[in-house]
Design a protein around this motif. Structure first.
Motif, PDB file in Angstrom:
ATOM      1  N   ASP A  34      10.958 -11.134  -9.035  1.00 22.41           N
ATOM      2  CA  ASP A  34      10.108 -10.204  -8.275  1.00 22.41           C
ATOM      3  C   ASP A  34       8.792 -10.857  -7.869  1.00 22.41           C
ATOM      4  N   TRP A  35       8.218 -11.657  -8.766  1.00 24.31           N
ATOM      5  CA  TRP A  35       6.948 -12.305  -8.443  1.00 24.31           C
ATOM      6  C   TRP A  35       7.122 -13.392  -7.388  1.00 24.31           C
ATOM      7  N   LEU A  36       8.293 -14.031  -7.353  1.00 23.16           N
ATOM      8  CA  LEU A  36       8.586 -14.942  -6.242  1.00 23.16           C
ATOM      9  C   LEU A  36       8.404 -14.218  -4.914  1.00 23.16           C
ATOM     10  N   MET A  37       9.014 -13.048  -4.826  1.00 22.40           N
ATOM     11  CA  MET A  37       8.999 -12.289  -3.575  1.00 22.40           C
ATOM     12  C   MET A  37       7.656 -11.605  -3.350  1.00 22.40           C
ATOM     13  N   PHE A  38       6.999 -11.194  -4.428  1.00 21.76           N
ATOM     14  CA  PHE A  38       5.708 -10.526  -4.302  1.00 21.76           C
ATOM     15  C   PHE A  38       4.680 -11.463  -3.667  1.00 21.76           C
ATOM     16  N   ILE A  39       4.745 -12.739  -4.012  1.00 17.11           N
ATOM     17  CA  ILE A  39       3.838 -13.717  -3.424  1.00 17.11           C
ATOM     18  C   ILE A  39       4.286 -14.103  -2.022  1.00 17.11           C
ATOM     19  N   ALA A  40       5.590 -14.283  -1.832  1.00 20.08           N
ATOM     20  CA  ALA A  40       6.095 -14.810  -0.561  1.00 20.08           C
ATOM     21  C   ALA A  40       6.023 -13.802   0.584  1.00 20.08           C
ATOM     22  N   LEU A  41       6.408 -12.552   0.340  1.00 18.08           N
ATOM     23  CA  LEU A  41       6.501 -11.593   1.446  1.00 18.08           C
ATOM     24  C   LEU A  41       5.159 -11.322   2.136  1.00 18.08           C
ATOM     25  N   PRO A  42       4.063 -11.065   1.407  1.00 14.30           N
ATOM     26  CA  PRO A  42       2.790 -10.874   2.113  1.00 14.30           C
ATOM     27  C   PRO A  42       2.382 -12.091   2.941  1.00 14.30           C
ATOM     28  N   LEU A  43       2.666 -13.306   2.414  1.00 14.32           N
ATOM     29  CA  LEU A  43       2.348 -14.511   3.171  1.00 14.32           C
ATOM     30  C   LEU A  43       3.178 -14.589   4.450  1.00 14.32           C
ATOM     31  N   VAL A  44       4.451 -14.225   4.342  1.00 12.95           N
ATOM     32  CA  VAL A  44       5.320 -14.235   5.528  1.00 12.95           C
ATOM     33  C   VAL A  44       4.847 -13.206   6.550  1.00 12.95           C
ATOM     34  N   VAL A  45       4.496 -12.010   6.077  1.00 10.19           N
ATOM     35  CA  VAL A  45       3.998 -10.980   6.991  1.00 10.19           C
ATOM     36  C   VAL A  45       2.731 -11.456   7.692  1.00 10.19           C
ATOM     37  N   LEU A  46       1.835 -12.100   6.944  1.00  9.10           N
ATOM     38  CA  LEU A  46       0.595 -12.599   7.531  1.00  9.10           C
ATOM     39  C   LEU A  46       0.890 -13.689   8.554  1.00  9.10           C
ATOM     40  N   GLN A  47       1.832 -14.577   8.231  1.00 10.29           N
ATOM     41  CA  GLN A  47       2.194 -15.646   9.162  1.00 10.29           C
ATOM     42  C   GLN A  47       2.817 -15.095  10.439  1.00 10.29           C
ATOM     43  N   LEU A  48       3.688 -14.111  10.305  1.00  6.56           N
ATOM     44  CA  LEU A  48       4.403 -13.583  11.469  1.00  6.56           C
ATOM     45  C   LEU A  48       3.544 -12.644  12.310  1.00  6.56           C
ATOM     46  N   SER A  49       2.688 -11.871  11.643  1.00 10.70           N
ATOM     47  CA  SER A  49       1.878 -10.887  12.373  1.00 10.70           C
ATOM     48  C   SER A  49       0.525 -11.449  12.789  1.00 10.70           C
ATOM     49  N   GLY A  50       0.033 -12.443  11.994  1.00 10.09           N
ATOM     50  CA  GLY A  50      -1.285 -12.990  12.262  1.00 10.09           C
ATOM     51  C   GLY A  50      -2.390 -11.987  12.031  1.00 10.09           C
ATOM     52  N   SER A  51      -2.125 -10.957  11.235  1.00  9.97           N
ATOM     53  CA  SER A  51      -3.082  -9.866  11.077  1.00  9.97           C
ATOM     54  C   SER A  51      -3.145  -9.399   9.626  1.00  9.97           C
ATOM     55  N   ALA A  52      -4.379  -9.212   9.146  1.00  9.66           N
ATOM     56  CA  ALA A  52      -4.546  -8.629   7.814  1.00  9.66           C
ATOM     57  C   ALA A  52      -4.094  -7.180   7.802  1.00  9.66           C
ATOM     58  N   VAL A  53      -4.186  -6.515   8.962  1.00  7.62           N
ATOM     59  CA  VAL A  53      -3.734  -5.129   9.061  1.00  7.62           C
ATOM     60  C   VAL A  53      -2.239  -5.044   8.800  1.00  7.62           C
ATOM     61  N   GLY A  54      -1.499  -6.022   9.324  1.00  2.00           N
ATOM     62  CA  GLY A  54      -0.052  -6.046   9.097  1.00  2.00           C
ATOM     63  C   GLY A  54       0.286  -6.212   7.634  1.00  2.00           C
ATOM     64  N   THR A  55      -0.517  -7.021   6.922  1.00  2.00           N
ATOM     65  CA  THR A  55      -0.291  -7.210   5.493  1.00  2.00           C
ATOM     66  C   THR A  55      -0.602  -5.935   4.718  1.00  2.00           C
ATOM     67  N   SER A  56      -1.690  -5.258   5.084  1.00  2.00           N
ATOM     68  CA  SER A  56      -2.029  -3.993   4.434  1.00  2.00           C
ATOM     69  C   SER A  56      -0.944  -2.952   4.682  1.00  2.00           C
ATOM     70  N   PHE A  57      -0.400  -2.946   5.886  1.00  2.00           N
ATOM     71  CA  PHE A  57       0.678  -2.017   6.223  1.00  2.00           C
ATOM     72  C   PHE A  57       1.891  -2.265   5.330  1.00  2.00           C
TER      73      PHE A  57
END
Length: 428
Positions: A34-57
């Protein structure tokens, strides 16, 4: 079939129970994944969206299923084998990671969001079932020990899985992280499936309805019970403070004490040190400590250290001091978490623990959503430190509510003898 081979009523560590050792190992494997994914997914969202708002969403999406599915979770976990619910939930979480193998560009962002929702949906069933199952494995006399050791899994998983998730994402891909997390779910599900079958019966010490007539269950019925409602209120208020922290922590390190990205990682990581020490200590000694006292000590001490953390910035910005404070705060966090969980297990009937923990998850999700939203909207106009003072005040309110509400639950049940065996019921 009994659920433990140890002598009924025996105290000591939950690790003395063979079935719990298998459950603990399953949790360690699953939490690391779970911690593998907990760290990876927000980073992926930030990379793909380029937005902190997307990560908060993405964080807010994760909180929606425990709220929306709470009535269903309560019914399912009250009526089905907790072991079965856990296995199905982990199998669902493994399968819903498959779409991540197809994520490569920003146009795939909706797939990531869908996976986050699916993971949280199955997780909403898993946690109440696990918390309801624990007393059936170890008996209520070992609840503190069991809950602390289960919490220890999360901290050990964070130390191993967190950095590994970042490394795999950097040198490999999201697909590699997803495949490893899927494997962790499969291994954990196999271990849980090997647990003894539960005896879904009530102890004679509890009032019962006419044979064959099911007692009312569900989130609303759980909240109608005073002890359960009080525990949910305390935990919900604490969750508001936790939501504020999730957003404001990075701003505190970078803007208030002028740290860098390495300091963010350091201070986030050292929080596990005190938690691991406390988890190990409670794992051995938890059966000898009253759950109410544990929760009260944890809530009050956590408040004091939180106030020190934020207000020390008026005196010094020395990172080693904050590393010490953040490492120390893990101890009362474990005390409070294990104490509140044990109190809820004691306050509810074995057949209705699923509803109680579904209500707890509902309150926790709502509380965190309030905290995250408030921090996101108010950080810029009000500033980081004033909001952190509010966060510390919220923890102070948590401690106050714990002292006012939780002793009522203790006095109300103190005259009932706790069940001596490991059957799935409690003294509530």
């Amino acid at each position: 079939m009994t659920t433990t081979s140890t002598r009924p009523g025996a105290g000591g560590s939950a690790m003395a129970v063979p079935a719990f050792r298998r459950l603990w190992l399953a949790g360690l494997v699953s939490d690391t994944g779970d911690w593998l994914m907990f760290i990876a997914l927000p980073l992926v969202v930030l990379q793909l969206s380029g937005s902190a708002v997307g990560t908060s969403f993405a964080f807010l999406l994760e909180l929606a299923p425990p709220v929306l599915l709470a009535p269903v979770v309560a019914r399912v976990t009250d009526r089905l084998s907790h072991r079965l619910v856990m296995v199905v939930a982990m199998a669902g979480q493994a399968l819903t990671l498959l779409p991540l193998l197809l994520v490569h560009t920003a146009s795939d962002l909706p797939v990531v969001y869908a996976v986050i929702v699916a993971q949280a949906s199955f997780g909403a069933f898993f946690l109440p079932a696990k918390n309801a199952l624990l007393p059936t494995l170890v008996g209520l006399e070992r609840a503190n020990s069991a809950n602390a050791l289960v919490g220890l899994n999360n901290d050990l998983g964070r130390i191993v899985g967190g950095p590994l998730g970042g490394v795999l994402l950097a040198v490999g891909s999201l697909s590699a992280v997803a495949l490893i997390d899927m494997a962790s779910y499969v291994v954990a599900a196999a271990l849980v499936l090997s647990l003894p079958r539960e005896r879904r019966t009530e102890q004679s010490g509890h009032p019962s309805t006419h044979p064959g007539t099911p007692k009312p269950s569900g989130v609303l019925h759980a909240l109608a019970d005073g002890p359960t409602r009080h525990l949910v209120i305390v935990n919900t208020v604490a969750s508001v403070a936790q939501g504020l922290f999730l957003v404001l922590f990075v701003f505190f390190v970078t803007d208030v004490i002028r740290g860098d990205a390495a300091d963010v990682g350091l201070l986030r990581g050292v929080q596990a040190i005190g938690a691991i020490g406390a988890g190990l200590a409670l794992g051995v000694l938890g059966a000898k400590i009253d759950a109410l006292r544990l929760a009260l000590i944890g809530a009050s001490t956590f408040t004091v250290i939180t106030v020190l953390c934020w207000n020390a910035s008026f005196v010094t910005h020395a990172v080693p001091l904050y590393a010490l404070l953040f490492a120390t705060i893990g101890v009362p966090a474990v005390f409070m978490g294990a104490g509140l969980t044990s109190l809820l297990q004691q306050a509810t009937y074995g057949a209705h623990r699923g509803s109680a923990f579904a209500a707890l998850g509902l309150g926790q999700a709502i509380g965190q959503a309030i905290g995250i939203t408030a921090a996101g909207l108010l950080q810029e106009p009000l500033g980081t430190l004033p909001l952190l003072e509010v966060q510390a005040g919220t923890y102070a309110l948590t401690a106050l509510l714990a002292f006012v509400l939780l002793p009522r639950r203790s006095r109300g049940t103190s005259g009932r003898p706790a069940p001596s065996g490991p059957a799935p019921s409690s003294s509530g």
